[in-house]
Design a protein around this motif. Sequence first.
Motif, PDB file in Angstrom:
ATOM      1  N   LEU A 104     -13.789   9.120  36.060  1.00  0.00           N
ATOM      2  CA  LEU A 104     -13.270   8.581  37.310  1.00  0.00           C
ATOM      3  C   LEU A 104     -11.909   9.237  37.538  1.00  0.00           C
ATOM      4  O   LEU A 104     -11.353   9.869  36.635  1.00  0.00           O
ATOM      5  N   ASP A 105     -11.375   9.076  38.727  1.00  0.00           N
ATOM      6  CA  ASP A 105     -10.035   9.579  38.989  1.00  0.00           C
ATOM      7  C   ASP A 105      -9.050   8.891  38.055  1.00  0.00           C
ATOM      8  O   ASP A 105      -9.144   7.685  37.811  1.00  0.00           O
ATOM      9  N   GLU A 106      -8.093   9.657  37.526  1.00  0.00           N
ATOM     10  CA  GLU A 106      -7.162   9.094  36.550  1.00  0.00           C
ATOM     11  C   GLU A 106      -6.245   8.037  37.153  1.00  0.00           C
ATOM     12  O   GLU A 106      -5.634   7.253  36.428  1.00  0.00           O
ATOM     13  N   GLN A 107      -6.163   7.977  38.486  1.00  0.00           N
ATOM     14  CA  GLN A 107      -5.357   6.950  39.135  1.00  0.00           C
ATOM     15  C   GLN A 107      -6.166   5.709  39.488  1.00  0.00           C
ATOM     16  O   GLN A 107      -5.636   4.768  40.087  1.00  0.00           O
ATOM     17  N   ARG A 190     -10.122  12.836  45.339  1.00  0.00           N
ATOM     18  CA  ARG A 190     -11.108  13.537  44.518  1.00  0.00           C
ATOM     19  C   ARG A 190     -11.945  12.509  43.785  1.00  0.00           C
ATOM     20  O   ARG A 190     -11.424  11.586  43.167  1.00  0.00           O
ATOM     21  N   PHE A 191     -13.286  12.670  43.850  1.00  0.00           N
ATOM     22  CA  PHE A 191     -14.177  11.818  43.069  1.00  0.00           C
ATOM     23  C   PHE A 191     -14.931  12.700  42.087  1.00  0.00           C
ATOM     24  O   PHE A 191     -15.772  13.513  42.472  1.00  0.00           O
ATOM     25  N   PRO A 192     -14.641  12.581  40.784  1.00  0.00           N
ATOM     26  CA  PRO A 192     -15.320  13.423  39.793  1.00  0.00           C
ATOM     27  C   PRO A 192     -16.756  12.958  39.564  1.00  0.00           C
ATOM     28  O   PRO A 192     -17.002  11.780  39.309  1.00  0.00           O
ATOM     29  N   LEU A 193     -17.686  13.883  39.642  1.00  0.00           N
ATOM     30  CA  LEU A 193     -19.099  13.566  39.432  1.00  0.00           C
ATOM     31  C   LEU A 193     -19.583  14.004  38.054  1.00  0.00           C
ATOM     32  O   LEU A 193     -20.650  13.584  37.612  1.00  0.00           O
ATOM     33  N   PHE A 340     -16.346  15.876  43.906  1.00  0.00           N
ATOM     34  CA  PHE A 340     -16.389  15.734  45.357  1.00  0.00           C
ATOM     35  C   PHE A 340     -14.954  15.563  45.846  1.00  0.00           C
ATOM     36  O   PHE A 340     -14.231  14.686  45.378  1.00  0.00           O
ATOM     37  N   VAL A 341     -14.535  16.406  46.787  1.00  0.00           N
ATOM     38  CA  VAL A 341     -13.167  16.363  47.307  1.00  0.00           C
ATOM     39  C   VAL A 341     -13.225  16.233  48.823  1.00  0.00           C
ATOM     40  O   VAL A 341     -13.841  17.066  49.500  1.00  0.00           O
ATOM     41  N   LEU A 342     -12.584  15.184  49.349  1.00  0.00           N
ATOM     42  CA  LEU A 342     -12.491  14.964  50.789  1.00  0.00           C
ATOM     43  C   LEU A 342     -11.040  15.123  51.208  1.00  0.00           C
ATOM     44  O   LEU A 342     -10.135  14.607  50.550  1.00  0.00           O
ATOM     45  N   GLN A 343     -10.821  15.849  52.323  1.00  0.00           N
ATOM     46  CA  GLN A 343      -9.473  16.060  52.830  1.00  0.00           C
ATOM     47  C   GLN A 343      -9.434  15.810  54.328  1.00  0.00           C
ATOM     48  O   GLN A 343     -10.424  16.022  55.036  1.00  0.00           O
ATOM     49  N   TRP A 344      -8.281  15.362  54.823  1.00  0.00           N
ATOM     50  CA  TRP A 344      -8.090  15.199  56.264  1.00  0.00           C
ATOM     51  C   TRP A 344      -6.635  15.472  56.600  1.00  0.00           C
ATOM     52  O   TRP A 344      -5.743  15.317  55.779  1.00  0.00           O
ATOM     53  N   ARG A 345      -6.407  15.881  57.828  1.00  0.00           N
ATOM     54  CA  ARG A 345      -5.066  16.266  58.268  1.00  0.00           C
ATOM     55  C   ARG A 345      -4.751  15.553  59.578  1.00  0.00           C
ATOM     56  O   ARG A 345      -5.632  15.350  60.422  1.00  0.00           O
ATOM     57  N   ALA A 346      -3.480  15.166  59.744  1.00  0.00           N
ATOM     58  CA  ALA A 346      -3.053  14.515  60.975  1.00  0.00           C
ATOM     59  C   ALA A 346      -2.830  15.551  62.072  1.00  0.00           C
ATOM     60  O   ALA A 346      -2.522  16.718  61.797  1.00  0.00           O
ATOM     61  N   THR A 347      -2.999  15.122  63.330  1.00  0.00           N
ATOM     62  CA  THR A 347      -2.617  15.983  64.443  1.00  0.00           C
ATOM     63  C   THR A 347      -1.100  16.175  64.406  1.00  0.00           C
ATOM     64  O   THR A 347      -0.364  15.349  63.862  1.00  0.00           O
ATOM     65  N   ALA A 348      -0.641  17.270  64.997  1.00  0.00           N
ATOM     66  CA  ALA A 348       0.789  17.600  64.918  1.00  0.00           C
ATOM     67  C   ALA A 348       1.661  16.483  65.475  1.00  0.00           C
ATOM     68  O   ALA A 348       2.746  16.208  64.965  1.00  0.00           O
TER      69      ALA A 348
END
Length: 763
Positions: A104-107, A190-193, A340-348
């Motif tokens: 699992l994620d270490e956090q 990040r979700f480790p599989l 599995f890694v999911l990322q998202w970014r804010a609009t400027a």
Amino acid sequence: MNTHRKLHLMNKLKKARAEGIAWFFYALLVFSFSLYTTQKANAGEEPASGQLTLVDATGNSLDALHLSTHVDMQINGLIAKVTVEQAFTNNSDEWREGVYVFPLDEQAAVNAMEMVIGDRRIKGEIKEKEVAEKIYQQAKAEGKKASLVSQQRPNLFTQKVANIPPRETISVSLTYTQRVEYHSGQFGLRFPLTLTQRYIPNSANLETNVVENTKNWDDERWENSAPDTAEKTPTSIDLAAGGYGWQSFNPIIHTQKPTPQVPDAHLISPPMVLAQGQYGDGQYEQTGKDNRATISIQLDAGFNVANIESLYHQITINKPPSSAYNVELTNGSTLMDRDFVLQWRATASSAPQAAVFKETLAGEDYLLLMLLPPQGQQQHTQSLSRDIVFVVDTSGSMQGTSIQQAKRSLQFALRGLNPSDTFNIIEFDTSFSRFRSRPVSATASNVQAAVSWVNNLNADNGTEMYAALEEAFDQLASINPNGTENSKSSNNLQQVVFITDGAVGNEQALLSLIHRRLNNARLFTVAIGSAPNSYFMRKAAQFGKGANVFIGDTAEVTHKMNALLSKLKTTLVSDINVQWPQQSEVYPQRIPDLYAGEPLLLAAKTSGAMGTIDISGNTALQPWQSQLTINPYHNNSGVAQVWAKSKIDALEDSKTEGANPQDVRKQVVDVALTHALITPYTSFVAVEELVSRPAHQPVQTQAVANLKPQGQTVSYPKTATSATFNLVLGIGLLLLAFALQLRSIIRALLHSFAPSECSGVNV
């Protein structure tokens, strides 16, 4: 020929025949065993796979225990609540106990567990680890269905499920809270599989012989030469305890032996197999597993999102009106062979610069603060000259795509050096070698020679990190601070860049080394591969007062190494101080420096949180300060668990700094039982009171295998001699037996017929 000579010749021939027959049968025995093991390997019956398989009516293999996983994520701002349900299906006609070591994620702050049997859900209870184990073992012996979840590392857990009936399924559901990550304008998690199997050092002796590559090669010769590693001498290795240190198993339960450095080696060494349809050792893996996972995500970022992406999986995104984003795997499910890694970014226009999340629980207020460094400062900072040592992992777990990613990352960093910098490279597997005996100036010729040296690196053998890191610190400590060719200024930044997948079991020894030997240097980590040991990589960067980056694909090297190099050259804010409105318990207690793109993240517990939080620090040009206002009406679920996990991590870290382990244990248990969290000293246990298994029917234990990470196309060093090597050895011994017998016969004939004439002849 007289009688005496005839008798002498007959005796010689008899002796030669006896020696030859003895050698022949010995060689035949080795050859037969080699042929047997080779046939087993070719048939996909590698005992180290940890697989128990059945055969159905059509002759196809069927796992005795089949694993499937479903992941549900609810992301709100900086907090993610994750539920993982693991289903164990018993395809055999016997009662089973499943043992599954999983990441699992270490956090992850794991704070709930349920065992699911049909439509019944049995809630798990948090207990001290020894108490939970006794409850579980008693239930197992009595024939009751039971489940136990324990932590081996912050990112590695063990799931035990007892008394799974024939042809039935038992599921175990875990719920945890974790903090969303932020790096260089990108939010994500990040979700480790799966995991990269851990190397287990087999000796307390950490001394390593070193080979120095200090020849004055010119650029052309370096281009066409491999690193001079033929003389490298391995560290002390106990072959009987596990060869190079990679895990070994029997087919039912893993049996890696504990070692002085890793006393729980047997608990962190699950069986690893290839996925169905993948290739290994150059041949198709017929008995690969089909562990699959489904993933469902609801994302409410708290701001306008510019884009959502998964780095290594195809996803489908839906956005209902006035609702969160729904994210699913495009193909419905995925093989569990990479993170599995999911990322998202804010609009400027909506990118947040600061945030405070608050939760009130049992009369206490918990806060999670995120603050970005000031914008527009980086171009004004002055880059100092650096003394930098690159440490690169070339061990067996780096085989396949990982070593290519590591080499490209290192070469990219080398080309980014300034002429005023000094540098060296240390590569390690079972032993280590150096590019030069000590750091050299980053001239064009030295950099080109280093790039060529790196190009010829290969991955093999064990993972002895300790001696390589120690050598890196020794090299930095030996540089003359008064100014020489290797040290232009006493103000040089001293840095170590550590490129590895982190696949070791002796993390605590390595973190202790970093804490003791770092001095004024900074350590930055580059996590390589599709399933790195993210706990060790992040913790090493934390102990090293540096930063970390993850590279899971060769295409990511350029932009991720660019971001890391920016952090290597500049620190935006240092000497940070935070003033809370009330007396607060805050973690981490030592606030790190801020680098470009890195936020300040703090978790605090206080009473009656209201008012403002004042933050101050120093930039290269001037003092800096900021202020945040706490909204007393907000209540964000999960903040209390994030704080409790942060405190537990800080307590565990204090052992490295000399804290009494028994005092640490007591404090951790107090926090864990209050917040219902799994820790090294607490576990979740669930028991169905109904007796299911008849007393006369035994229960068999089976270790459930993880899939080897994607990209690892060859096997790690084996504990035993390989089947192919045995086969070659057997054939060689047969030929040697015939040659020895023929040699003895010729010598007997020569000495019998012309002993005086042949006295000077060697046959």
